[in-house]
Design a protein around this motif. Structure first.
Motif, PDB file in Angstrom:
ATOM      1  N   SER A   8       3.031  13.804   6.745  1.00 15.78           N
ATOM      2  CA  SER A   8       4.450  14.053   6.501  1.00 15.78           C
ATOM      3  C   SER A   8       4.906  13.401   5.200  1.00 15.78           C
ATOM      4  N   ALA A   9       4.448  12.144   4.965  1.00 15.81           N
ATOM      5  CA  ALA A   9       4.812  11.452   3.728  1.00 15.81           C
ATOM      6  C   ALA A   9       4.231  12.171   2.519  1.00 15.81           C
ATOM      7  N   ASN A  10       3.018  12.658   2.643  1.00 13.71           N
ATOM      8  CA  ASN A  10       2.391  13.390   1.543  1.00 13.71           C
ATOM      9  C   ASN A  10       3.145  14.681   1.238  1.00 13.71           C
ATOM     10  N   MET A  11       3.582  15.372   2.309  1.00 16.46           N
ATOM     11  CA  MET A  11       4.360  16.590   2.108  1.00 16.46           C
ATOM     12  C   MET A  11       5.693  16.281   1.420  1.00 16.46           C
ATOM     13  N   ASN A  12       6.321  15.168   1.826  1.00 14.25           N
ATOM     14  CA  ASN A  12       7.585  14.769   1.185  1.00 14.25           C
ATOM     15  C   ASN A  12       7.369  14.476  -0.292  1.00 14.25           C
ATOM     16  N   LYS A  13       6.256  13.785  -0.595  1.00 14.88           N
ATOM     17  CA  LYS A  13       5.964  13.450  -1.989  1.00 14.88           C
ATOM     18  C   LYS A  13       5.732  14.708  -2.818  1.00 14.88           C
ATOM     19  N   GLY A  25       0.811  -1.210   0.000  1.00 11.24           N
ATOM     20  CA  GLY A  25       0.000   0.000   0.000  1.00 11.24           C
ATOM     21  C   GLY A  25       0.843   1.257   0.000  1.00 11.24           C
ATOM     22  N   TRP A  26       1.907   1.231   0.816  1.00 13.77           N
ATOM     23  CA  TRP A  26       2.798   2.394   0.852  1.00 13.77           C
ATOM     24  C   TRP A  26       3.522   2.575  -0.470  1.00 13.77           C
ATOM     25  N   LEU A  27       3.924   1.453  -1.114  1.00 13.73           N
ATOM     26  CA  LEU A  27       4.612   1.560  -2.403  1.00 13.73           C
ATOM     27  C   LEU A  27       3.689   2.137  -3.463  1.00 13.73           C
ATOM     28  N   SER A  28       2.431   1.679  -3.460  1.00 12.05           N
ATOM     29  CA  SER A  28       1.485   2.210  -4.442  1.00 12.05           C
ATOM     30  C   SER A  28       1.202   3.678  -4.177  1.00 12.05           C
ATOM     31  N   TYR A  29       1.237   4.074  -2.877  1.00 15.39           N
ATOM     32  CA  TYR A  29       1.019   5.493  -2.543  1.00 15.39           C
ATOM     33  C   TYR A  29       2.172   6.349  -3.055  1.00 15.39           C
ATOM     34  N   LEU A  30       3.406   5.870  -2.820  1.00  9.25           N
ATOM     35  CA  LEU A  30       4.576   6.657  -3.197  1.00  9.25           C
ATOM     36  C   LEU A  30       4.772   6.676  -4.702  1.00  9.25           C
ATOM     37  N   THR A  31       4.456   5.585  -5.378  1.00  5.59           N
ATOM     38  CA  THR A  31       4.650   5.529  -6.826  1.00  5.59           C
ATOM     39  C   THR A  31       3.469   6.086  -7.591  1.00  5.59           C
ATOM     40  N   SER A  48      -3.304   8.841  -6.091  1.00  3.83           N
ATOM     41  CA  SER A  48      -2.579   8.930  -4.819  1.00  3.83           C
ATOM     42  C   SER A  48      -3.129  10.047  -3.945  1.00  3.83           C
ATOM     43  N   ARG A  49      -3.483  11.158  -4.570  1.00  2.00           N
ATOM     44  CA  ARG A  49      -4.010  12.287  -3.805  1.00  2.00           C
ATOM     45  C   ARG A  49      -5.344  11.936  -3.150  1.00  2.00           C
ATOM     46  N   ASP A  50      -6.216  11.236  -3.917  1.00  2.00           N
ATOM     47  CA  ASP A  50      -7.512  10.839  -3.365  1.00  2.00           C
ATOM     48  C   ASP A  50      -7.348   9.818  -2.251  1.00  2.00           C
ATOM     49  N   THR A  51      -6.439   8.878  -2.457  1.00  2.00           N
ATOM     50  CA  THR A  51      -6.208   7.860  -1.434  1.00  2.00           C
ATOM     51  C   THR A  51      -5.711   8.486  -0.147  1.00  2.00           C
ATOM     52  N   THR A  52      -4.805   9.418  -0.267  1.00  2.00           N
ATOM     53  CA  THR A  52      -4.271  10.099   0.914  1.00  2.00           C
ATOM     54  C   THR A  52      -5.364  10.859   1.645  1.00  2.00           C
TER      55      THR A  52
END
Length: 219
Positions: free
Chosen positions: A95-100, A3-9, A15-19
């Motif tokens: 935080s992960a979303n901000m990094n992305k 799930g995290w890999l699909s979020y980051l990739t 990805s925005r909707d999932t977040t």
């Protein structure tokens, strides 16, 4: 992990909707736990009051109230732990979303720089700078040639100009000296009376008349 890999990739669902959905879902659970927490705190207060009211008159009721109070406190501690877990997860996702988003912005900036520098290299820059320097020197030489009177056949003798300037300075000095009043000639013991303007004019006329007579006698 997937799930995290699909979020980051960014694969699969947006990805925005999932977040956004994940954060909203976690905050809804936090809100529910907070309401449950408020309810348990009220129940603890009620059981505490009941135990105090029956502490001397009905110990059985008082003990039951304390047992209920203890159960509520245990559940309240559990809720506090779950809240901490959810808040930690929300902070991690944000935080992960901000990094992305930051990485995406950096990548876009890098792509723009690559596009700008695509046709440039150090050798080309050096050549351009050298051409600019040569043209600047040529411009300065042209300006100097245009502003030089000798280029138009105008030969200016600086020595002659200096002599003329010295002559002007001397003439100006002579005028100033001629206009200055002569220093008075008298002995320390003598007192010179000042002449009125009328007396000065009269003496000038007498001197002119005397010179005219002298000229006639000379003839």
């Amino acid at each position: 992990m997937s799930g995290w890999l699909s979020y980051l990739t960014g694969t699969g669902k947006s990805s925005r909707d999932t977040t956004r959905e994940a954060i909203v879902n976690l905050r809804e659970h936090l809100l529910m736990l907070e309401k449950k927490e408020e309810h348990l705190m009220k129940k603890i207060e009620e059981e505490t009051r009941k135990a105090k009211a029956n502490a001397t008159t009905n110990k059985k009721v008082a003990m039951q109230a304390l047992r209920q109070k203890k159960q509520h406190e245990t559940e309240l501690d559990s809720i506090a732990g779950r809240k901490l877990t959810l808040e930690t997860q929300v902070n991690a996702i944000e935080s992960a979303n901000m990094n992305k988003e930051t990485l995406n912005a950096i990548k876009k900036g890098s792509d723009v720089l690559k596009n700008i520098h695509g046709s440039l290299n150090v050798d080309k820059v050096d050549n351009v700078m050298e051409d600019a320097r040569v043209q600047l020197e040529l411009t300065n030489e042209i300006n100097e040639a245009i502003s030089n009177p000798g280029a138009m056949g105008i030969d200016v003798d600086t020595t002659e100009l200096e002599d003329e300037l010295a002559q002007m300075e001397q003439e100006e000095l002579n005028k100033r000296l001629a206009g200055a009043e002569p220093a008075p000639l008298h002995s320390p013991g003598q007192t010179i009376s000042a002449k009125s303007p009328a007396q000065a004019i009269e003496e000038d006329e007498e001197e002119a008349e005397l010179r005219e007579l002298q000229a006639q006698l000379a003839m």
